[in-house]
Design a protein around this motif. Structure first.
Motif: not given
Length: 219
Positions: A22-32, A50-54
């Protein structure tokens, strides 16, 4: 008493293994928006959220090559995400993944059935410099068909992206290539940077699990 010691040792090894996994990680889903947590964000090139596809959409309005200075979107790992990526890079077992996709509305201009287009990406850093298209071939090289789209997932090692163990800043660059007058407004989503557990980590987890099984059988 002896078995209790074995149990304690196995538990410790399991904990160490899980912590390493469970080492360091980053996740960007661009939800907003086109930004993410920890300072990572799109900060250059032609793009919009894009709000349609986030997801983040390239918004180049002309065809041709759009990588780099051509106007393709650039994602920057700013502080403090920069520090996290550097830590993973130093460990030497980092990977980066992301999704690229198009829909029927991604093709702007005078497109005809069968026209070609490509999608490209590159890693950029102060360690390996500009490293384009991991593997040396066109990541997406296909043809347009009216009313259709496509999805592609990429998962590359830091080495493939040119991010060396000595690098201290990191960027992802995205772009397209197509005939003149054929714009490809593709989407980018789910940028993830993570560390792969080393074989030794797997061995620790396996040893810890075996110890627990032995204890349970004899208790």
């Amino acid at each position: 008493m002896k078995m209790r010691r074995i149990y304690i040792m196995a538990a410790v090894l399991c904990i160490l293994g899980i912590a390493r996994a469970n080492a360091a990680s980053l996740l960007y889903t661009f939800d907003t928006s086109a930004a993410g947590a920890d300072g990572g964000a799109f900060n250059a090139g032609n793009y919009a959220w894009s709000s349609a596809y986030q997801a983040v959409q390239a918004t180049d309005t002309a065809g041709g090559w759009t990588m780099g200075s051509g106007g393709g979107p650039q994602f920057e790992f700013g502080w403090p995400s920069q520090s996290t990526v550097q830590t993973i890079a130093t460990a030497g077992d980092g990977r980066v993944s992301f999704d690229l996709f198009v829909d029927a509305n991604s093709f702007v201009g005078t497109w005809a059935d069968g026209d070609w287009y490509q999608l490209h990406f590159a890693g950029n850093s102060n360690g390996g410099g500009w490293t384009q298209d991991a593997g040396g071939s066109n990541p997406v090289d296909t043809n347009y068909h009216p009313g259709t789209g496509g999805n592609w997932h990429f998962d590359e090692s830091f080495a493939q992206m040119g991010w060396t163990t000595s690098a201290t800043w990191f960027q992802l660059e995205f772009g397209a290539n197509s005939a003149s007058g054929h714009s490809v407004q593709f989407y980018i989503d789910n940028i993830q940077v993570y560390e792969v557990p080393e074989p030794a980590t797997c061995a620790l987890i396996g040893l810890g699990t075996a110890g627990l099984l032995i204890f349970r059988r004899r208790s």
